[in-house]
Motif scaffolding. Structure first.
Motif, PDB file in Angstrom:
ATOM      1  N   ALA A 200       1.188  -1.289   0.109  1.00 15.51           N
ATOM      2  CA  ALA A 200       0.248   0.074  -0.309  1.00 15.51           C
ATOM      3  C   ALA A 200       0.564   1.028  -0.391  1.00 15.51           C
ATOM      4  N   ALA A 201       1.762   1.265   0.512  1.00 17.74           N
ATOM      5  CA  ALA A 201       3.101   2.264   1.094  1.00 17.74           C
ATOM      6  C   ALA A 201       3.468   2.569  -0.677  1.00 17.74           C
ATOM      7  N   ALA A 202       3.965   1.419  -1.074  1.00 17.51           N
ATOM      8  CA  ALA A 202       4.962   1.177  -2.761  1.00 17.51           C
ATOM      9  C   ALA A 202       3.562   1.820  -3.584  1.00 17.51           C
ATOM     10  N   GLN A 203       2.472   1.491  -3.320  1.00 14.65           N
ATOM     11  CA  GLN A 203       0.702   2.203  -4.016  1.00 14.65           C
ATOM     12  C   GLN A 203       1.187   3.802  -4.171  1.00 14.65           C
ATOM     13  N   ALA A 204       1.193   3.832  -3.352  1.00 15.82           N
ATOM     14  CA  ALA A 204       1.094   5.398  -3.051  1.00 15.82           C
ATOM     15  C   ALA A 204       2.310   6.227  -3.702  1.00 15.82           C
ATOM     16  N   HIS A 205       2.842   6.293  -3.782  1.00 14.77           N
ATOM     17  CA  HIS A 205       4.510   6.775  -3.745  1.00 14.77           C
ATOM     18  C   HIS A 205       3.988   6.140  -5.942  1.00 14.77           C
ATOM     19  N   HIS A 206       4.569   7.298  -6.289  1.00 10.94           N
ATOM     20  CA  HIS A 206       4.030   7.074  -7.825  1.00 10.94           C
ATOM     21  C   HIS A 206       4.704   8.545  -8.492  1.00 10.94           C
ATOM     22  N   SER A 207       5.348   8.240  -9.375  1.00  8.15           N
ATOM     23  CA  SER A 207       6.244   9.387 -11.075  1.00  8.15           C
ATOM     24  C   SER A 207       5.104  10.658 -11.553  1.00  8.15           C
ATOM     25  N   VAL A 208       5.691  11.445 -11.303  1.00  8.68           N
ATOM     26  CA  VAL A 208       5.025  12.223 -11.808  1.00  8.68           C
ATOM     27  C   VAL A 208       4.184  12.383 -13.494  1.00  8.68           C
ATOM     28  N   ALA A 209       5.436  11.979 -13.717  1.00  7.98           N
ATOM     29  CA  ALA A 209       5.339  11.179 -15.312  1.00  7.98           C
ATOM     30  C   ALA A 209       4.380  10.348 -16.096  1.00  7.98           C
ATOM     31  N   ALA A 210       4.155   9.363 -14.424  1.00 11.03           N
ATOM     32  CA  ALA A 210       2.986   8.101 -15.509  1.00 11.03           C
ATOM     33  C   ALA A 210       1.618   9.281 -15.758  1.00 11.03           C
ATOM     34  N   GLY A 211       1.278  10.384 -15.012  1.00 12.76           N
ATOM     35  CA  GLY A 211       0.506  10.374 -15.106  1.00 12.76           C
ATOM     36  C   GLY A 211       0.338  11.943 -15.966  1.00 12.76           C
ATOM     37  N   PHE A 212       1.532  12.526 -16.207  1.00 16.28           N
ATOM     38  CA  PHE A 212       1.479  13.677 -16.868  1.00 16.28           C
ATOM     39  C   PHE A 212       2.270  13.535 -18.016  1.00 16.28           C
ATOM     40  N   GLU A 213       2.243  14.270 -18.727  1.00 18.52           N
ATOM     41  CA  GLU A 213       3.272  14.123 -20.402  1.00 18.52           C
ATOM     42  C   GLU A 213       4.014  14.825 -20.255  1.00 18.52           C
ATOM     43  N   MET A 214       5.534  14.568 -19.873  1.00 23.04           N
ATOM     44  CA  MET A 214       6.639  15.422 -19.738  1.00 23.04           C
ATOM     45  C   MET A 214       7.713  16.350 -20.510  1.00 23.04           C
ATOM     46  N   SER A 215       7.208  15.899 -21.472  1.00 24.67           N
ATOM     47  CA  SER A 215       7.612  16.813 -22.732  1.00 24.67           C
ATOM     48  C   SER A 215       6.625  17.563 -23.404  1.00 24.67           C
ATOM     49  N   LYS A 216       5.869  17.879 -22.743  1.00 26.46           N
ATOM     50  CA  LYS A 216       4.338  18.534 -23.801  1.00 26.46           C
ATOM     51  C   LYS A 216       4.032  19.519 -22.364  1.00 26.46           C
ATOM     52  N   THR A 217       4.728  20.957 -22.565  1.00 30.46           N
ATOM     53  CA  THR A 217       3.927  22.230 -21.889  1.00 30.46           C
ATOM     54  C   THR A 217       2.725  23.018 -22.468  1.00 30.46           C
ATOM     55  N   VAL A 218       2.236  23.380 -21.196  1.00 34.54           N
ATOM     56  CA  VAL A 218       0.249  23.962 -21.415  1.00 34.54           C
ATOM     57  C   VAL A 218       0.908  25.082 -21.054  1.00 34.54           C
ATOM     58  N   THR A 219       0.280  26.141 -21.430  1.00 34.07           N
ATOM     59  CA  THR A 219       0.512  27.651 -20.421  1.00 34.07           C
ATOM     60  C   THR A 219      -1.219  27.579 -20.560  1.00 34.07           C
ATOM     61  N   VAL A 220      -2.015  28.033 -19.200  1.00 32.39           N
ATOM     62  CA  VAL A 220      -3.344  28.012 -18.915  1.00 32.39           C
ATOM     63  C   VAL A 220      -3.869  28.717 -18.559  1.00 32.39           C
ATOM     64  N   THR A 221      -4.153  30.026 -18.734  1.00 38.44           N
ATOM     65  CA  THR A 221      -4.493  31.568 -17.488  1.00 38.44           C
ATOM     66  C   THR A 221      -6.153  31.505 -17.261  1.00 38.44           C
ATOM     67  N   GLY A 222      -6.659  31.226 -16.451  1.00 34.91           N
ATOM     68  CA  GLY A 222      -7.482  31.756 -15.695  1.00 34.91           C
ATOM     69  C   GLY A 222      -7.542  32.317 -14.244  1.00 34.91           C
ATOM     70  N   THR A 223      -9.101  31.707 -13.918  1.00 33.71           N
ATOM     71  CA  THR A 223      -9.347  32.041 -12.852  1.00 33.71           C
ATOM     72  C   THR A 223      -9.995  31.354 -11.348  1.00 33.71           C
ATOM     73  N   ILE A 224      -8.837  31.788 -10.636  1.00 36.80           N
ATOM     74  CA  ILE A 224      -9.307  30.865  -9.485  1.00 36.80           C
ATOM     75  C   ILE A 224     -10.404  30.495  -8.644  1.00 36.80           C
ATOM     76  N   THR A 225     -10.804  29.379  -8.764  1.00 29.69           N
ATOM     77  CA  THR A 225     -12.049  29.264  -8.117  1.00 29.69           C
ATOM     78  C   THR A 225     -11.853  27.787  -6.141  1.00 29.69           C
ATOM     79  N   ARG A 226      -9.919  27.082  -5.969  1.00 35.38           N
ATOM     80  CA  ARG A 226     -10.033  27.101  -5.271  1.00 35.38           C
ATOM     81  C   ARG A 226      -8.544  26.195  -5.650  1.00 35.38           C
ATOM     82  N   MET A 227      -7.774  26.592  -3.575  1.00 34.45           N
ATOM     83  CA  MET A 227      -6.815  26.334  -3.938  1.00 34.45           C
ATOM     84  C   MET A 227      -6.424  25.078  -2.649  1.00 34.45           C
TER      85      MET A 227
END
Length: 132
Positions: free
Chosen positions: A18-45
């Motif tokens: 369970a502990a091993a599954q909880a830690h994961h690489s950012v690259a597993a869920g996000f395409e680290m070679s594709k940068t995206v820029t978005v501009t908007g209004t904050i609704t929650r942090m």
């Protein structure tokens, strides 16, 4: 005796996996070679661990408002980089440069820059150029 030992070993294995599954690489869920820029209004942090999250409303080319989720490193990590609770108030404009979700959803990992409405720039961490 063997039954207790086997139960202990099984419990330890379950907890370790369970502990091993909880830690994961950012690259597993996000395409680290594709940068995206978005501009908007904050609704929650959400200042939480293991990942802080920012929700913003972004207008597309047709003016339709779309909700985006920006994932960051931990709240502790952001704090160490100089981020503070009052940097991202609801209703403020923000521009985030990060890495697009692999599944194409409106999610990005804010490992690049986050530009605040007052012009300050905060670094989100985990940039793939770090460590090179």
């Amino acid at each position: 005796m063997i039954g207790r030992w086997l139960a202990s070993v099984t419990a330890a294995a379950v907890l370790a996996s369970a502990a091993a599954q909880a830690h994961h690489s950012v690259a597993a869920g996000f395409e680290m070679s594709k940068t995206v820029t978005v501009t908007g209004t904050i609704t929650r942090m959400e200042w939480r661990n293991p990942h802080a999250r920012l929700s913003i409303d972004v207008k597309d080319a047709e003016g339709v408002v779309l909700g985006w989720e920006v994932w960051f490193s931990s709240a502790n990590g952001l704090y160490r980089r100089g981020w503070r609770d009052d940097d991202l108030p609801v209703g403020a404009a923000v521009t985030v440069t990060g890495f697009q979700a692999r599944d194409g959803s409106r999610q990005l990992y804010g490992g690049g820059q986050t530009r605040l409405s007052d012009g300050r720039v905060l670094f989100g961490g985990d940039n793939p150029e770090e460590g090179r």
